[in-house]
Motif scaffolding. Structure first.
Motif, PDB file in Angstrom:
ATOM      1  N   LYS A   1       4.214  19.251 -13.173  1.00 48.24           N
ATOM      2  CA  LYS A   1       5.346  18.914 -12.766  1.00 48.24           C
ATOM      3  C   LYS A   1       5.560  17.500 -12.547  1.00 48.24           C
TER       4      LYS A   1
ATOM      5  N   ARG B   1       4.748  16.762  -9.507  1.00 47.61           N
ATOM      6  CA  ARG B   1       5.411  16.985  -8.146  1.00 47.61           C
ATOM      7  C   ARG B   1       4.789  16.545  -6.922  1.00 47.61           C
TER       8      ARG B   1
ATOM      9  N   SER C   1      11.041  25.234 -10.174  1.00 46.21           N
ATOM     10  CA  SER C   1      11.724  25.136 -11.661  1.00 46.21           C
ATOM     11  C   SER C   1      10.887  24.551 -12.350  1.00 46.21           C
TER      12      SER C   1
ATOM     13  N   ASN D   1      10.843  22.332 -14.723  1.00 42.95           N
ATOM     14  CA  ASN D   1      11.076  21.080 -15.302  1.00 42.95           C
ATOM     15  C   ASN D   1      10.103  20.067 -14.841  1.00 42.95           C
TER      16      ASN D   1
ATOM     17  N   SER E   1      16.929  20.986 -13.646  1.00 46.74           N
ATOM     18  CA  SER E   1      16.160  22.076 -13.857  1.00 46.74           C
ATOM     19  C   SER E   1      16.534  22.927 -15.053  1.00 46.74           C
TER      20      SER E   1
ATOM     21  N   GLU F   1      19.813  26.218  -8.532  1.00 41.84           N
ATOM     22  CA  GLU F   1      18.664  26.840  -8.021  1.00 41.84           C
ATOM     23  C   GLU F   1      19.199  27.950  -6.735  1.00 41.84           C
TER      24      GLU F   1
HETATM   25 MG    MG Z   1      13.387  22.082  -8.562  1.00 36.54          MG
END
Ligand code: MG
Ligand code: AMP
Length: 352
Positions: free
Chosen positions: A58, A60, A145, A147, A153, A182
């Protein structure tokens, strides 16, 4: 890595697909799957290396915790060190469903899954494919999610493929998701239950079950003074590449304002777009808009939640530069819609 997309209907779960997906998870791989809210990017929640892979796929930040998805209520006791009566009451009322609860974590849940926190986010989704997948994978799926960090998302498998192609071995395509935003997040580790992220299960619904429910003050604010308690709400959220402004007021005045602003932008050769509703669509039939996108009907907050992330993705696909969106009331599910829209607009709002 080659990414396969396998269709899986809700009505007729294919045991072979679930077996393959489960084996991939047990081997430490990632699989994207449909839930009733948005598509999730799943890994084994009890395997630190799998969680590390999720962050990597991700892009992230690793201090932004994942939600652990279960497929039986009793499994909550396996991953939480304390389960207060409030959690049992909420589970009875809203599980399986789009509600995530924050609880103290059990030792076996690795810190890699919880972003280093000693609490864990738990959800029991209702989507039949999600339930079958979690079960086949051993019962504990960490999933944010599906993405790339910073994009909306995904509400369709096609959007998961856009973001995850070449990074994961399998996407389970369950068609369009039902809800589109979400899950609601409620924190049950403080003195009083507190809403951290609005979603389909509204604050009113939570109060019906628990009596008082607080709300993280930073949730809807433009310049919050405190730190949001849900770490994900702290990061710059999805915003289209173009400049998005939310406009509120009486429908015909809103439309007149947006038409005039887009006329001015067009004169500067900017690509313009408006995000409107079925009711206001006729008010935007002029050539000042390169794109007119309908995000559902005002008569159904559900329809707006379902269309929201699709229209935001399309703004980037079409390279719109100046975008206006209509606003919604923050009642009920409207709070979740406005929370996501305000973030996408960087809180740029106009009242006319
Ligand atoms: Mg998310
Ligand atoms: P996503 O599934 O991508 O919406 O991300 C899950 C979000 O849940 C994170 O961004 C956090 O904001 C929130 N979350 C997960 N675990 C915790 C936790 N232990 N405490 C507070 N918020 C959490």
């Amino acid at each position: 890595m080659e990414t396969r997309v396998v269709f899986q209907s809700e009505q007729n779960i294919d045991a072979a697909v679930m077996k393959e997906a489960g084996e991939l998870i047990r081997a430490g791989e990632l699989v994207a799957f449909p839930t009733e809210t948005v598509y999730g990017l799943g890994g084994d929640a009890l395997n630190a290396a799998s969680s590390a892979k999720i962050y990597q796929a991700k892009g992230r930040p690793s201090d932004n915790p994942l939600i652990v998805h279960i497929c039986r209520f009793e499994d909550i006791y396996e991953i939480c060190s304390q389960v207060p009566p409030e959690a049992e009451k909420l589970a009875k009322a809203y599980w399986p469903g789009p509600l995530t609860m924050i609880l103290p974590k059990a030792e076996r849940v690795p810190g890699e899954t919880t972003g280093g926190l000693d609490t864990v986010a738990v959800r029991f989704p209702s989507h039949p494919v999600a339930k079958a997948f979690i079960e086949a994978a051993g019962g504990f799926i960490a999933a944010p999610s599906a993405n790339v960090s910073g994009r909306p998302s995904p509400t369709l498998a096609r959007y998961v493929l856009e973001d995850m192609n070449g990074k994961i071995p399998l996407i389970i395509d369950g068609g369009a998701v039902g809800i589109g935003v979400e899950s609601t997040i409620i924190d049950l580790t403080g003195e009083e239950p507190e809403l951290l992220r609005p979603g389909y299960i509204t604050r009113e619904m939570l109060m019906e079950t628990l009596g008082t429910v607080g709300q993280d003050r930073t949730m809807m604010e433009a310049h919050p003074t405190g730190r949001p308690k849900a770490p994900g709400m702290r990061y710059r959220h999805y915003a289209p590449k173009g400049e998005l402004t939310l406009v509120s007021g009486k429908s015909d005045r809103v439309a007149a304002y947006i038409r005039e602003q887009c006329r001015l932008a067009k004169a500067e050769h900017k690509k313009t777009g408006v995000l409107c509703t079925e009711e206001s669509l006729p008010l935007y039939q002029t050539e000042v808009f390169d794109s007119v996108k309908c995000m559902g009907s005002r008569a159904s907050q559900e329809s707006v939640a379902r269309e929201l992330y699709r229209v935001l993705r399309e703004c980037d696909d079409e390279e719109l530069e100046v975008i206006f969106a209509e606003s919604f009331s923050e009642e009920g599910l409207g709070q979740a819609v406005m929370n996501r829209l305000l973030k996408a607009a960087g809180h740029r709002t106009v009242e006319v």
